[in-house]
Structure formats: C-alpha cells, structure tokens
Design an enzyme around this catalytic site. Sequence first.
Site, PDB file in Angstrom:
ATOM      1  N   ALA A 145      21.641  32.897 -12.215  1.00 15.90           N
ATOM      2  CA  ALA A 145      20.488  31.994 -12.181  1.00 15.90           C
ATOM      3  C   ALA A 145      20.523  30.997 -12.717  1.00 15.90           C
ATOM      4  O   ALA A 145      20.820  29.974 -12.768  1.00 15.90           O
ATOM      5  CB  ALA A 145      20.297  33.764 -13.550  1.00 15.90           C
ATOM      6  N   LYS A 146      18.932  29.945 -12.032  1.00 13.91           N
ATOM      7  CA  LYS A 146      18.460  28.835 -12.063  1.00 13.91           C
ATOM      8  C   LYS A 146      17.074  28.813 -12.729  1.00 13.91           C
ATOM      9  O   LYS A 146      16.873  29.976 -12.825  1.00 13.91           O
ATOM     10  CB  LYS A 146      18.317  27.859 -10.689  1.00 13.91           C
ATOM     11  CG  LYS A 146      20.413  28.407  -9.994  1.00 13.91           C
ATOM     12  CD  LYS A 146      20.495  27.546  -8.664  1.00 13.91           C
ATOM     13  CE  LYS A 146      19.749  28.182  -7.540  1.00 13.91           C
ATOM     14  NZ  LYS A 146      20.204  27.577  -6.560  1.00 13.91           N
ATOM     15  N   GLY A 147      16.994  27.871 -12.650  1.00 15.72           N
ATOM     16  CA  GLY A 147      15.820  27.310 -13.638  1.00 15.72           C
ATOM     17  C   GLY A 147      14.409  27.925 -12.971  1.00 15.72           C
ATOM     18  O   GLY A 147      14.833  27.569 -11.492  1.00 15.72           O
ATOM     19  N   GLY A 149      11.561  27.633 -14.510  1.00 15.77           N
ATOM     20  CA  GLY A 149      10.067  27.549 -15.253  1.00 15.77           C
ATOM     21  C   GLY A 149       8.978  25.868 -14.214  1.00 15.77           C
ATOM     22  O   GLY A 149       7.879  26.654 -14.041  1.00 15.77           O
ATOM     23  N   GLU A 150       9.774  25.147 -14.035  1.00 18.53           N
ATOM     24  CA  GLU A 150       8.814  24.075 -13.252  1.00 18.53           C
ATOM     25  C   GLU A 150       8.463  23.823 -11.785  1.00 18.53           C
ATOM     26  O   GLU A 150       7.650  23.977 -11.457  1.00 18.53           O
ATOM     27  CB  GLU A 150       9.538  22.463 -14.136  1.00 18.53           C
ATOM     28  CG  GLU A 150       8.529  21.639 -13.260  1.00 18.53           C
ATOM     29  CD  GLU A 150       9.166  20.218 -13.376  1.00 18.53           C
ATOM     30  OE1 GLU A 150       8.635  19.221 -13.488  1.00 18.53           O
ATOM     31  OE2 GLU A 150      10.114  20.110 -14.263  1.00 18.53           O
TER      32      GLU A 150
END
Lengths: 201, 327
Positions: A145-147, A149-150
């Site tokens: 998985a990767k971030g 949020g932004e």
Amino acid sequence: MIRSDQPGSEGIALARACAAAGGRPIQATGKRGANRRSHAVRTFGAQCVEVEVDVETGAVRVLRVVAAHDCGRVINRQLVDSQVIGGVTQAVGFALTEGRVVDAATGVVLNANLEDYKVPTFADAPAVLHTPPDVADWLANSTGAKGIGEPPIIPTAPAIANAIFDAVGVRLHGTPFNVCKILEALQSPPRARLCDRGKAP
Amino acid sequence: MKAFDYVAPGSIESSVRALRAAPADSARLLAGGTDLLPLMKAHVAAPRLLVSLKRVADLPRDIALERGGLVIGALATLAQIEQHPGIASRFAVLAQAAASAATPQLRNMATIGGTLLQRPRCWYFRDERFHCWLKGGDRCHAREGENALHALFETGPCRAVHPSDVACALSVLDAEIEVRSARSSHTVPIGEFLVPPTESRRTETTLAADEVVAAIRVPRTASDVRSVYLKAMDRAAWAFATVSVAAAARVRQGRFEDVRVVLGGVASVPWPVHAAVQSLHGEAPDAQAIMQAARAALEGAEPLRMNGYKVPLAEALVRRALHALAT
C-alpha cells in the site's frame, strides 16, 4: 485463507486453522517493513471534473469529480474513499471560494474566521466517484500500500480550471476562480477590469 | 466578551423603561441574538445591559393574514416566514428571501425584527482593530482597502452594504414597521426606517434607543402581482448576498404593469430602483426591453476598486428576475 509471507509457504483455510487450534485463540504478528532503499515511492493519480458555468452571473458549480489514485493495495476501501472525497472537497474550496483577504495598509487578515473565509458547504460539494486501481505495489513496502492522504487535493483545482476553459473558453490562472474573475474573463471587448481596477485616481 | 447585566421584562412597557433607565448607549435589546452576540464577542458592541425580549408577553411572534395584508410579529423567526403557506403563495419574494438567508439553524433563531436591525458585515466594521467611520472614527477603511463586497452606490462616508435579504423583500412590498415607545405607537415606511447612516447617527436605522420594533405590516397586493427574490453569493449556502434582487410586477394582457425592483448588496440600505425600470410599464416582456431596464437599474453605480463585477452581476439578476415574473 491465512497465509504466511515467507516465500514458498502454503496457505491454510481458516476453518482448518480453527479446527486445529481447538478453541484456542489464533494470534499472529507482523509489521510493515522499511521502504526499499533502491526505489522511490510515489502515489500517482488523475481526476476528471465536470463543471457548470453560468455565463451571466459568473457562478461555477462543480457537478462531478471522478478520481483515480494509485495508492497501491487498498486495505480499507471506505477509508481510502473518504480520504479522496475529503481531499477533493477541500480542493473545491481552494479552487472556488477560499482566499485570504489582507488589508494592504496594516497587514491585518480581514477574513480570519469561518464566516468570511468560505469553505465549501454540503451544497457546494460535488459528487465524488473514486475508482482506485487497487494494484498492490510490492516494490514500495511489505504491505503493497502507498499513502493517500495528500494526493487527492492536488489535481482538483487545475482540473476545475481546465473544465472551466472547456465549458466557456476562458483561462483562469489564479485561485479562487470566483464570480469576479469569471465575469472579467468572459467580457467581450472592451474589457473593463472588474476585480482590481488599480489605485483610485 | 465583556461582563453585562441581563434582564427579561414581561412587557414592552417595562422593556422600554429598562432601556430609558440605562445610561446612554449602554443597553441593548436581545431577541434571537444571532447578530448582537457575535458583535459582542468581537468587542464591536459592548452593552452593559441586555434587555431580553424573550418573556415580553405583548410582543407578537406570530404571522397573521389580515384583509389580504400581512402582520408579522417582531419576534417571528425567519424559519416561520419561510414556512408560512400564506406568505409563500401571496408574497413569494418574502418567503424566498427568508429561505435564502444564513442557515436553517440561524433562521430558527433570527427574528424579523432583529434582521432589520442587524449591523453591516463589513470586515473593517467587525474588526476591533479598525476604528472606522461607522464606529465613530473619521474614515471608511474599505474605500481604499479590501472592498470586493462593498457598496456600488454612494450614500455617505460608509461603504458597507446592508446585509439583510428579508429587508429587500420587505422594501419591494412597501412594508411598514410598527414601532413602540414608552407612550406611543407609530408606523414607519421601511424606506424611512432603514436609512443611510449620517454624521450624527451612525446606524442604518432611525429607530431610537428607547424604541422597540413591535411588528412588520405588509400591505395587500393585487392577487395577480407576482414577486421573486434572487440572490448571488460566494458559495451555495450560508453567505450574505454579493448582490440580490427583489422584484414584483404583474403582467396583464402580455404587458408589464407596476414593475418594482429593489437591489440588495449594493448600498447601505435596500436600494429601490422602481423609477429606473418604469420604462417597462405597458411593455411586452421581451429581452430587449428587459435588458434596457436592467441597465437603467444600475445607472449611477460608482464601483470601488474591487467591486466592479457587481454591476454586470446585478444587471444579470435583474434581467432574470423580470423574465421570471413574466413567465
């Protein structure tokens, strides 16, 4: 199925594992390993936006946003969707209504409150459809998985600007894309400056 | 917020007595509180006494249709006005204006009396760091400052706009304000109740410090008069008007009659432009005639540095309102 992450290990069906455990709890531990030093991790994404521009009043409505963000393996779909919807909604405010107003003579921020600084309301929020590719990225880390949020906030405002151009043929280069800027850009010649006429004579 | 005393008298007479007994400018009436309390929190208002109208038995809070006209108690909320079936059918402009104001939560609290008396939203006025003309200072900071939301029409030193949607609707309907003082009761046309501030009276109303708004009276209108309220704002909900239009007219045998238009968001008070749109009287509602009337409605506008967009925006809303009345 319960699987180990050891190479070559075989999975075991949950029912079999439970039977073998004989009523005792099954516990396991694991951790997200470090990112590989050999690879940089990036989250890629794209958004499509549909807007409606009222050419007489300059009002822009964002009708629909379709977002696809490659955050690797989706572990919790609802959380990922919420991140995307939240980011897009925030970006709609950034694109259309939010702007700091500063009194030039004193430096006082005049709209430092949630009434004059206009964040989107529910009525401003578009329908957001998130279609994650959901492709695990095993080069990123051990979860695949990767971030996320932004990243969803980044493409929305430029996509809205492009959609405004596609709808009414005017290019806006600075946020917020408000009524004033839309009406100013839409004027047929002669062009009057509507948003800032420069210093009063 | 500074410390204050609070009383809740049971009658208009004792409310007025409490106002008169207090030192000058130190007491304020409290109804819904949706404007007064934020002003107090911002240190723009600092009354030492609040006279609550909550328990005043003889101050009406209901809405009555009387002989085709309306009598709205001063304590009626904007939500009541928005939801009243008689207002929606006979005075659509008023129901629409009430529904477009603020948020459902605020409309449940805000009273019609208070909505007429709310102070401008000008950010210089509402910021205690600026001692602007309206607060007794010697200049209007908005003139040379940030004035995208300010007035197009010059009515005096202050360039703030009147914030009330409902006031524009009441203006186009020729409402009258029933005012009570210690001994007397009289009615004032809304155009003489809301007036631009002057050197000696830096408020937007002629209501005296010891007077109470008791009711708002809307006269009967012919049954074929239609009316509409259109409001432009910076987002889809919960915003004051950048520009608004309250309009009323009737169309008989394909011709406009009695066309009335009031602009909001363009001056220190609701801004009637009835004379400017008189050219439509007896005219068919065609696009050319309506466009000319809309242009005439904005004649005399003197935009500041950042509010020039309000001119084409107001013209667009006037055109739209007139087309809506004709269809």
